[in-house]
Each structure stands twice: as structure tokens, then as C-alpha cells.
Scaffold this motif. Structure first.
Motif, PDB file in Angstrom:
ATOM      1  N   SER A 222     -27.733  26.898  57.202  1.00 38.11           N
ATOM      2  CA  SER A 222     -28.325  27.959  56.374  1.00 38.11           C
ATOM      3  C   SER A 222     -28.439  29.254  57.160  1.00 38.11           C
ATOM      4  O   SER A 222     -28.157  30.345  56.639  1.00 38.11           O
ATOM      5  N   ALA A 223     -28.852  29.156  58.430  1.00 37.61           N
ATOM      6  CA  ALA A 223     -28.967  30.352  59.268  1.00 37.61           C
ATOM      7  C   ALA A 223     -27.613  31.013  59.463  1.00 37.61           C
ATOM      8  O   ALA A 223     -27.485  32.244  59.411  1.00 37.61           O
ATOM      9  N   ALA A 224     -26.571  30.203  59.663  1.00 38.81           N
ATOM     10  CA  ALA A 224     -25.225  30.750  59.852  1.00 38.81           C
ATOM     11  C   ALA A 224     -24.756  31.497  58.609  1.00 38.81           C
ATOM     12  O   ALA A 224     -24.092  32.532  58.701  1.00 38.81           O
ATOM     13  N   LEU A 225     -25.112  30.992  57.448  1.00 41.56           N
ATOM     14  CA  LEU A 225     -24.706  31.638  56.201  1.00 41.56           C
ATOM     15  C   LEU A 225     -25.529  32.883  55.916  1.00 41.56           C
ATOM     16  O   LEU A 225     -25.041  33.838  55.309  1.00 41.56           O
ATOM     17  N   GLU A 226     -26.780  32.892  56.349  1.00 43.52           N
ATOM     18  CA  GLU A 226     -27.659  34.042  56.095  1.00 43.52           C
ATOM     19  C   GLU A 226     -27.438  35.166  57.090  1.00 43.52           C
ATOM     20  O   GLU A 226     -27.621  36.336  56.764  1.00 43.52           O
ATOM     21  N   ASP A 227     -27.042  34.819  58.326  1.00 46.59           N
ATOM     22  CA  ASP A 227     -26.931  35.832  59.378  1.00 46.59           C
ATOM     23  C   ASP A 227     -25.660  36.646  59.295  1.00 46.59           C
ATOM     24  O   ASP A 227     -25.496  37.634  60.020  1.00 46.59           O
ATOM     25  N   SER A 228     -24.730  36.228  58.466  1.00 46.07           N
ATOM     26  CA  SER A 228     -23.452  36.929  58.377  1.00 46.07           C
ATOM     27  C   SER A 228     -23.096  37.181  56.918  1.00 46.07           C
ATOM     28  O   SER A 228     -23.311  36.332  56.062  1.00 46.07           O
ATOM     29  N   VAL A 229     -22.602  38.372  56.645  1.00 44.26           N
ATOM     30  CA  VAL A 229     -22.168  38.698  55.274  1.00 44.26           C
ATOM     31  C   VAL A 229     -20.648  38.796  55.198  1.00 44.26           C
ATOM     32  O   VAL A 229     -20.084  38.969  54.124  1.00 44.26           O
ATOM     33  N   THR A 230     -20.002  38.724  56.348  1.00 44.49           N
ATOM     34  CA  THR A 230     -18.533  38.750  56.371  1.00 44.49           C
ATOM     35  C   THR A 230     -18.047  37.495  57.086  1.00 44.49           C
ATOM     36  O   THR A 230     -18.818  36.714  57.623  1.00 44.49           O
ATOM     37  N   GLY A 231     -16.755  37.341  57.116  1.00 41.81           N
ATOM     38  CA  GLY A 231     -16.182  36.202  57.825  1.00 41.81           C
ATOM     39  C   GLY A 231     -16.139  34.958  56.966  1.00 41.81           C
ATOM     40  O   GLY A 231     -16.459  34.968  55.776  1.00 41.81           O
ATOM     41  N   ARG A 232     -15.756  33.855  57.609  1.00 43.61           N
ATOM     42  CA  ARG A 232     -15.578  32.597  56.904  1.00 43.61           C
ATOM     43  C   ARG A 232     -16.256  31.480  57.680  1.00 43.61           C
ATOM     44  O   ARG A 232     -16.566  31.622  58.866  1.00 43.61           O
ATOM     45  N   ILE A 233     -16.489  30.382  56.982  1.00 45.75           N
ATOM     46  CA  ILE A 233     -17.130  29.227  57.603  1.00 45.75           C
ATOM     47  C   ILE A 233     -16.414  27.968  57.141  1.00 45.75           C
ATOM     48  O   ILE A 233     -15.895  27.910  56.019  1.00 45.75           O
ATOM     49  N   GLY A 234     -16.338  26.983  58.006  1.00 46.63           N
ATOM     50  CA  GLY A 234     -15.659  25.739  57.669  1.00 46.63           C
ATOM     51  C   GLY A 234     -16.521  24.538  57.994  1.00 46.63           C
ATOM     52  O   GLY A 234     -17.443  24.604  58.823  1.00 46.63           O
ATOM     53  N   LEU A 235     -16.221  23.425  57.346  1.00 49.09           N
ATOM     54  CA  LEU A 235     -16.989  22.200  57.534  1.00 49.09           C
ATOM     55  C   LEU A 235     -16.055  20.994  57.459  1.00 49.09           C
ATOM     56  O   LEU A 235     -15.254  20.882  56.528  1.00 49.09           O
ATOM     57  N   CYS A 236     -16.160  20.122  58.457  1.00 49.77           N
ATOM     58  CA  CYS A 236     -15.504  18.814  58.415  1.00 49.77           C
ATOM     59  C   CYS A 236     -16.595  17.765  58.239  1.00 49.77           C
ATOM     60  O   CYS A 236     -17.467  17.630  59.114  1.00 49.77           O
TER      61      CYS A 236
END
Length: 571
Positions: free
Chosen positions: A157-171
Motif C-alpha cells: 500500500s505504501a509503494a502504491l501511495e508514495d508514487s503517482v508514476t511508474g509501474r509495479i509488478g507482483l509474482c
């Protein structure tokens, strides 16, 4: 005795107070109404690595060693103005001996106008360390020492809230066959395996495909790897492939024997903007399910189109029962015609769902879902009652031999409801003679079954209801068992009948159909050919001996009023 002092600044002149103040272990300072230090005790001077006299006269908010930020300085000023009782904060300071310490810094008003305030600095390092240790235990898995589910979601949640640009991935992965390890070797060995798997995952996250990505155990044999600042799906699939290779490249040694382990991995990659932790996990969970369903020991990338199909199925499944209650279902009827004289003998009732969002849906799009979630029982009761009401109207409104109505019955209707009672109630309510009702069941519903289904069929047959086996030839085809069932009609599956459309009819197909028809007739059964699509096909089936046929050669499924028109005598 004299009057007691009226302020903190007056108190420090009292000899008793001054002695206690100077020798107190708690670091303190007396502050006047202007915010300047009037007196500092030895403990504070030692903490600040200076002499008490060097602190005296300085503004308390400008003591650099305390590290007060603007917000705290403003709050202290409000205390000195009498606008609030106290102000405080917790700061990480540096002790003169070089070790770090955590301190609670508090400024408390004297309680009288212009009375100044008392500053205290309390070392809370031990309490904070204890809290940190307790938090670490609460937020980490005891078996693998990895972050647990709570910490995983906190950091995600912190990773998603701290950034408004870029991308995130999950395995998102779980181990294939882990339950078997637990069941055969015991939970202690199972925990050893989980710990060893966790170490290999950490190695993957720190390797060429990862840069210290978060690795967490979410519970059971489920793990997750989060990739912040993802460069694209290729990075995620490379990481997933590395995990599969790392897990399977050499066996784990458990209880003195090698154990090969594989995993199934759901891979999701998307923009940070507009993504929530819950949405990311739902997508990962769905994709992991696909990987397991496709055979396991693989990674599967999230597919929006495949997910849309799943969501549609889920939406249909969740609204099936409400759709029955809201009257969203309707019936169409396909004629069943005598092959010898092409007269209307009966009709098959086919359910349609007029869905408010997806339009008109045929049985193939929702019957399977209804069987899965049990909605087939109320839907089946409705279709039975509506079919019988319509058949009774045709009987009353038209002269001549009335058509029978054939209604499909699912396996779950036989097991999960009192089908015999339902049929008896509907026939009594509608007044339809039992001989004008035919119930169609698939081979798999009756062949090889014993007990309740067979007793139900016997009771229905004794009631006078026709029993037909639908799609005959595609299931068990237990012909010996067939002779002991109260069946009156076999409906040949369309896969046999379609070959009769061509000029080059397969001799094998013709032999199979001829044999089935002959056998049925010797058992006293009639045969209906499904999927009759042309006159030559109908003629061949007639010559072989099929009794009735249905298909687009005669009519597609139509509304009840179209059947009424067919029943009217030609003028």
C-alpha cells in the motif's frame, strides 16, 4: 511558612527544589515566559555534551541538539503564550558517547500566567527498541522470518501511495503438492521446506532479475514478490521463470530424502496510478488460479480478456437466482417432427435468459453456471411449470392430437430436489395429462446410477410421464443397463446425425446409427434424431428407421405463438 512559589522560574531559587532539580536523572530545564532557558540540570547538560551554564539564557527552541522542527517550535511557542498546556515530540538524538538514542521531548506550562514552563527530555530507547522487537515479531513469519501478510500489505500500500508514476509488478505463487509433503512427512518437515523455499526466493529477488524486491510469505505455502519501479512485463516474467528454475534445479533434502518441488505463479504488472493493493492482489489471485488450472509448474501472465470472461461468468452466476425471481427467463420451443409424415409430434422447451446487461443468452451460456451454484433447482422448477402451462394451453386451444412438451432435467435437479413431487404438483396445478410431458436427462445422469435417481425415474414413469435420454451415444452408452431403465425415447446426439448431410456418408456412421435404431426398437423405444438440417439428411434418417427428428430443417427454436400457428389446420 512563606507562600509557595507561583511559577517554575521562581521554584528554581528554592534550595530544596534546586538540589532535586540539579541531581535528577531526568534531563530538565526551566524555561521563562520568553522561551529562554533559566536553568538546566546536569542530566540535560550531559545529554547536550555541554555545561549547564552554556545552556542558560538560550532560546529553548534553538537548542540544535534537540532537533526541533518548525511544527514543534510553533507548538512550544503556543505553550509559552498560554494557548496550550503542553507540546512534545519524539526525536532520534545522538548521545555524547556516540550511541543513538530516542527521546521524548516535552514542554509543559507552569499553569499560571507568565509562569514559564518545564522542559524534559526522557530517554525512551529501551521502550522503543522493545516496541520495535514486538512489531518485528508481529509483522514477520516465524517459520521463514520473511515479512508476513500484514507487513506485505502495509508495504505494498505504501509503494502504491508514495508514487503517482511508474509501474509495479507482483509474482504471487504457491507450491504444487505442498499438502502431500505435510501429510506424509509431517508439519515440522513442511516448515523446513517452507524455510528453504523462502531462502531461494530471497536469492532470486537479490539476483540479476531482482534488486532487493520485497519477498513475503502470505500464509500456508503462498509467497509474493513485489517489484517496485517495474520496467515491464518482461522483467516480471523473467523473475517468475528464475523462481521456477531456482526451485526445481536441485531437490530439497527433507527427512533424509530428496524432494522435488515446483510452483505455480500468477504474474501481474500494471501502472501505479489508479491501482490499489486489493485490486492488484485480486488480479494476482485470479492469475495464480489460471496457472494451477493449466497444470501447475508454470507462470501465467494476467490476461484482461480472459479475466473479463471470468468476471462475466461471475456476474451471471451471482445474479441467476435473482433473475428467476425477477422473471428474466423465457422459453422458446423447437418442433419435434415425425420423419414418416412430417407432422408435429412434440416440442422441446429451451430456456433463454433476457439479461438486463448482456442481452438474450442461450442455455450454453448459463446452464453450467446454474448447475454449479445450485440455481438450476429453482430455474428447473420454473421451466417445468411454464412448459406444462403452455402445453396445456395448446391442448385446450387446438383440435387434433396435442403435442407433448419435452423439458430438460439436470443431474442436480434429481439429487437436490424432490423431482417426483415437483412434477406431480405441476401436473395437478396445470391439468396437463402426464403423457404430454417428456423429461430429458443425459446419459451421465442415469447410466450406471443406482438408488435415488433410478427410483425417481421409476416413479415418474409409473405416473405416465415420458422419459428420454438426451445426447445418446456420447456418454456411458451402457446398453445392458438401458434395458432396466423406464426410458421411452433415445435422442441421438448430433455428432452422429451430422454425417448424414453429405453425399459421401461414412459407412461406419451409417452402421452405428442403424444399429442404435434397431436396438432401440427391439427394446420398445422410439428414436429422435437431433440436428436435422436438410431434406436429404431427413430422408436418410427416415430410411434407417428414426421415428422423429428436430433441427433447423424443420424450424429453429421459436416463441409459443409460432407453435400455435403450426397447430392450426391448413385452410
Amino acid at each position: 511558612m512563606g507562600a509557595p512559589p507561583h511559577s517554575v522560574t521562581e521554584c528554581h531559587h528554592d534550595p530544596g527544589f534546586r538540589a532535586a532539580f540539579d541531581h535528577a536523572r531526568l534531563a530538565m530545564a526551566v524555561v521563562d515566559e520568553a522561551g529562554r532557558v533559566r536553568a538546566a540540570n546536569r542530566a540535560l547538560a550531559e545529554l547536550l555534551d555541554t555545561d549547564p551554564a552554556a545552556v542558560t539564557g538560550r532560546p529553548v527552541t534553538e537548542l540544535a541538539a534537540l532537533g526541533l522542527d518548525r511544527r514543534v517550535r510553533d507548538a512550544c511557542a503556543a505553550v509559552l503564550r498560554g494557548e496550550r498546556r503542553q507540546a512534545g515530540c519524539t526525536r532520534r538524538l545522538k548521545h555524547p558517547d556516540g550511541r543513538p538514542l530516542w527521546a521524548d521531548i516535552t514542554l509543559v506550562a507552569a499553569g499560571t500566567p507568565g509562569g514559564g514552563a518545564l522542559l524534559s527530555v526522557t530517554d525512551v530507547s529501551e521502550q522503543r527498541d522493545l516496541r520495535e522487537r514486538l512489531r518485528h515479531l508481529q509483522m514477520h513469519d516465524p517459520v521463514t522470518k520473511l515479512p508476513n501478510r500484514a507487513l506485505f500489505f502495509e508495504r505494498l500500500s505504501a509503494a502504491l501511495e508514495d508514487s503517482v508514476t511508474g509501474r509495479i509488478g507482483l509474482c504471487y505463487l504457491d507450491l504444487d503438492g505442498f499438502k502431500a509433503v505435510n501429510d506424509t512427512l509431517g508439519h515440522r518437515v513442511g516448515d523446513q521446506l517452507l524455510d528453504a523455499v523462502a531462502q531461494r526466493l530471497v536469492d532470486c529477488a537479490a539476483g540479476p532479475h531482482g534488486t532487493g524486491h520485497l519477498v513475503a510469505r502470505l500464509g500456508g505455502d503462498e509467497f509474493a514478490l513485489v517489484v517496485e519501479g517495474s520496467s515491464g512485463t518482461r522483467q516480471l516474467t523473467d523473475l517468475a521463470e528464475a523462481v521456477l528454475t531456482r526451485l526445481q534445479q536441485r531437490p530439497f533434502h527433507l527427512a533424509g530424502q530428496p524432494q522435488t518441488v515446483s510452483a505455480s505463479i500468477g504474474v501481474v504488472e500494471r501502472p501505479v496510478a489508479g491501482t490499489t493493493a486489493t485490486e492488484l492482489m485480486q488480479a494476482a489471485d485470479t492469475t495464480l488460479y489460471w496457472a494451477k488450472a493449466d497444470g501447475g509448474a508454470r507462470w501465467t501472465l494476467f490476461d484482461p480478456e480472459r479475466n473479463a470472461h471470468r468476471m462475466t461468468r461471475q456476474a451471471l452466476s451471482s445474479t441467476l437466482r435473482q433473475g428467476v425471481d425477477r422473471g428474466e427467463f423465457t422459453l422458446e420451443f423447437q418442433p419435434i417432427v415425425g420423419l414418416a409424415d412430417e407432422t408435429l409430434r412434440g416440442v422441446e422447451a429451451l430456456v433463454r435468459w433476457r439479461h438486463p446487461h448482456f442481452g438474450t443468452l442461450g442455455p450454453k451460456e448459463f446452464i453450467g453456471l446454474a448447475e454449479e451454484n445450485g440455481a438450476i433447482v429453482p430455474l428447473g422448477r420454473w421451466a417445468l411449470a411454464e412448459s406444462c402451462r403452455q402445453a396445456r394451453r395448446w391442448q385446450l386451444e387446438h383440435a387434433g392430437a396435442p403435442p407433448y412438451v419435452s423439458v430438460n432435467v439436470a443431474v442436480r435437479q434429481v439429487w437436490d430436489s424432490d423431482l417426483v413431487a415437483d412434477v406431480a404438483d405441476v401436473l395437478e396445478e396445470t391439468g396437463l395429462p402426464p403423457g404430454l410431458l417428456q423429461l430429458e436427462l443425459t446419459e451421465s445422469a442415469v447410466m450406471g446410477q443406482a438408488g435415488h435417481p433410478v427410483r425417481a425415474l421409476q416413479a415418474l414413469s409409473e405416473m405416465g410421464v415420458r422419459i428420454a435420454i438426451d445426447d445418446f451415444g456420447t456418454g456411458y452408452s451402457n446398453l445392458a443397463y438401458l434395458s432396466r431403465l423406464p426410458v421411452r425415447t433415445l435422442k441421438l446426439d448430433g455428432t452422429f446425425v451430422r454425417g448424414f448431410r453429405t453425399q459421401n456418408l461414412s459407412k461406419a456412421d451409417e452402421t452405428i446409427v442403424t444399429s442404435l435404431v434397431d436396438l432401440a426398437h427391439k427394446l420398445g423405444l422410439t428414436v429422435t434424431a437431433e440436428c436435422v438440417e436438410g431434406p436429404a439428411q431427413a430422408e436418410r434418417l427416415r430410411l434407417i428407421g428414426c421415428d422423429t427428428g428436430q433441427g433447423w430443417h424443420y424450424s429453429k427454436p421459436v416463441a409459443a405463438d409460432r407453435i400455435s400457428a403450426l397447430l392450426k389446420p391448413a385452410s
